[in-house]
Enzyme design. Structure first.
Site, PDB file in Angstrom:
ATOM      1  N   PRO A  23       0.869  -1.282  -0.102  1.00 44.99           N
ATOM      2  CA  PRO A  23      -0.031   0.002  -0.011  1.00 44.99           C
ATOM      3  C   PRO A  23       0.949   1.171  -0.023  1.00 44.99           C
ATOM      4  O   PRO A  23       1.901   1.548   0.805  1.00 44.99           O
ATOM      5  CB  PRO A  23      -0.716  -0.183   1.388  1.00 44.99           C
ATOM      6  CG  PRO A  23      -0.682  -1.694   1.533  1.00 44.99           C
ATOM      7  CD  PRO A  23       0.640  -1.954   1.147  1.00 44.99           C
ATOM      8  N   CYS A  25       0.271   5.420   0.170  1.00 47.72           N
ATOM      9  CA  CYS A  25      -0.840   6.543   0.240  1.00 47.72           C
ATOM     10  C   CYS A  25      -0.397   7.280  -0.833  1.00 47.72           C
ATOM     11  O   CYS A  25       0.913   7.791  -1.091  1.00 47.72           O
ATOM     12  CB  CYS A  25      -0.569   7.386   1.662  1.00 47.72           C
ATOM     13  SG  CYS A  25      -1.325   6.218   3.073  1.00 47.72           S
ATOM     14  N   ALA A  57      -3.820   2.750   2.014  1.00 57.13           N
ATOM     15  CA  ALA A  57      -4.644   2.902   3.443  1.00 57.13           C
ATOM     16  C   ALA A  57      -5.877   3.660   3.208  1.00 57.13           C
ATOM     17  O   ALA A  57      -5.782   4.783   2.622  1.00 57.13           O
ATOM     18  CB  ALA A  57      -3.708   3.778   4.547  1.00 57.13           C
ATOM     19  N   TYR A 182      -0.373   4.146  13.639  1.00 53.40           N
ATOM     20  CA  TYR A 182      -1.702   4.575  13.268  1.00 53.40           C
ATOM     21  C   TYR A 182      -2.561   3.571  14.604  1.00 53.40           C
ATOM     22  O   TYR A 182      -1.987   2.980  15.502  1.00 53.40           O
ATOM     23  CB  TYR A 182      -2.207   4.301  12.084  1.00 53.40           C
ATOM     24  CG  TYR A 182      -1.553   5.153  10.944  1.00 53.40           C
ATOM     25  CD1 TYR A 182      -1.435   6.340  11.043  1.00 53.40           C
ATOM     26  CD2 TYR A 182      -0.835   4.480   9.820  1.00 53.40           C
ATOM     27  CE1 TYR A 182      -0.590   7.102   9.952  1.00 53.40           C
ATOM     28  CE2 TYR A 182       0.083   5.112   9.019  1.00 53.40           C
ATOM     29  CZ  TYR A 182       0.080   6.558   9.076  1.00 53.40           C
ATOM     30  OH  TYR A 182       0.807   7.208   8.241  1.00 53.40           O
TER      31      TYR A 182
END
Length: 370
Positions: A23, A25, A57, A182
């Site tokens: 992933p 961003c 994300a 996170y």
């Protein structure tokens, strides 16, 4: 036979090779909606020949975005926008596509990296952030709101709703984001979690909320849809989260039906001291694989094809993920296959691109001419 280019099964999903696009961003959404940028970016990645593409994300609620431009999956509008992108990918690529569902916790309400990355105050258009404890990510920042149990239940339900939307979109797998400082990582790490209730203190208590989130997601989608997790194997801080705790967490996840673990690291504090170097996170992936038995993805400064081959061939990980390396070279799997004497899938529109002497790179294809 190249092990990197051998097939591998993650739950009921079979990957044609062990290369995963991690992933990444893009900070290019509008109110959580995918845009033309996602069409271009993810379309490019889907033509790369990798075994699996994981979408960036994706926030499960507006307050869970890292930046105002984060991708989201909390609304019908978000779902409809992403559906267009998925449809385009499916039209021209049979690469499996997963999505990473996330909540940014106390690291939400931030500027994009190219605008500095710092916290955006509510006065400047930001929003209140949430965390296990009222401890800021950086000294001097506004305190996050310590989640009460009602807030935690709201977030669980938002993860569940996003998981159901993911299944509705026909996505092939879900990766739960519990890394990089996170929200779910904040609950795991004693650096960010100073709670005194059943969600803080002991390792068992700190794991409780992330495990509740995972269990709810696993129950919300069919068993045929793999659900895995991304973790930070260590905080790179004395007294923080570490690989031994990660193994305990991994074994608890395995009991809940976790299909894979993606081992990254760091992100909980600016005080972290990361020893960057080739393969610096691979030993953590190897330990997770050995001590949990979960299919494991290694990631982090893996850029060389022979190195990636060795990681898989030597049993350090089952899959190898690239992020920045794929941005720099979107055809990295093609070049790796050429170097390792393997074959890779490519769209027929590109078949004529094979360099002289590599006529078998894309398999038994026949090219006519006029």
């Amino acid at each position: 036979m190249s092990q990197l280019f051998s097939a591998f099964s993650v739950g009921s999903l079979t990957l044609k090779n062990r290369i995963v696009i991690a992933p990444m961003c893009q900070y290019s959404a509008k109110n959580g909606d995918a845009t033309d940028w996602h069409m271009i970016h993810l379309g490019s990645m889907a033509l790369s020949g990798a075994g699996l593409l994981i979408i960036e994300a994706t926030a499960v609620e507006p307050e869970g975005r890292i930046t105002p431009e984060d991708l989201g999956l909390w609304s019908d509008s978000n779902e409809a926008a992403l559906k267009k992108v998925i449809h385009a990918i499916r039209t021209y690529s049979n690469m499996p596509v997963a999505i990473q569902l996330a909540h940014a916790g106390r690291k939400a309400s931030s500027h994009t990296p190219w605008d500095g990355g710092q916290l955006i105050s509510e006065a400047d258009g930001g929003w209140a952030t949430f965390a296990p404890s009222a401890i800021p990510q950086n000294v001097g920042e506004a305190l996050p709101i310590a989640l009460d149990k009602a807030g935690m239940q709201r977030i669980i339900q938002n993860f569940v709703a996003a998981a159901k939307r993911s299944h509705n979109l026909g996505l092939d797998a879900i990766e739960v984001h519990a890394a990089h400082g996170y929200l779910l990582h904040e609950f795991l790490s004693p650096v960010a979690n100073h709670r005194t209730d059943e969600y803080g203190g002991t390792l068992e208590n700190r794991m409780r909320f992330p495990l509740e989130v995972f269990a709810a997601i696993r129950a919300a989608v069919p068993a045929s849809m793999p659900v895995g997790i991304r973790i930070s194997g260590t905080d790179w801080l004395e007294g923080g989260w570490d690989i031994d705790q990660s193994v305990v967490f991994g074994n608890a996840l395995k009991k809940l039906g976790c299909d894979f673990v993606h081992v990254s690291s760091g992100g909980i504090s600016p005080l972290q001291k990361i020893p960057l170097g080739d393969n610096y996170q691979v030993p953590m992936a190897e330990k997770m694989r050995k001590e949990t038995g979960l299919p494991t993805i290694a990631v982090g400064l893996i850029t060389d094809a022979k190195n990636a081959e060795a990681i898989v061939a030597e049993g350090q990980a089952d899959m190898v993920a690239l992020a920045r390396g794929m941005l720099f070279d979107p055809h990295w799997p093609w070049h790796a296959a050429a170097e390792l004497g393997a074959q890779v899938e490519a769209p027929k529109q590109y078949w004529r691109s094979q360099p002289r002497g590599l006529n078998s790179l894309f398999g038994d294809v026949k090219i006519g001419s006029r």
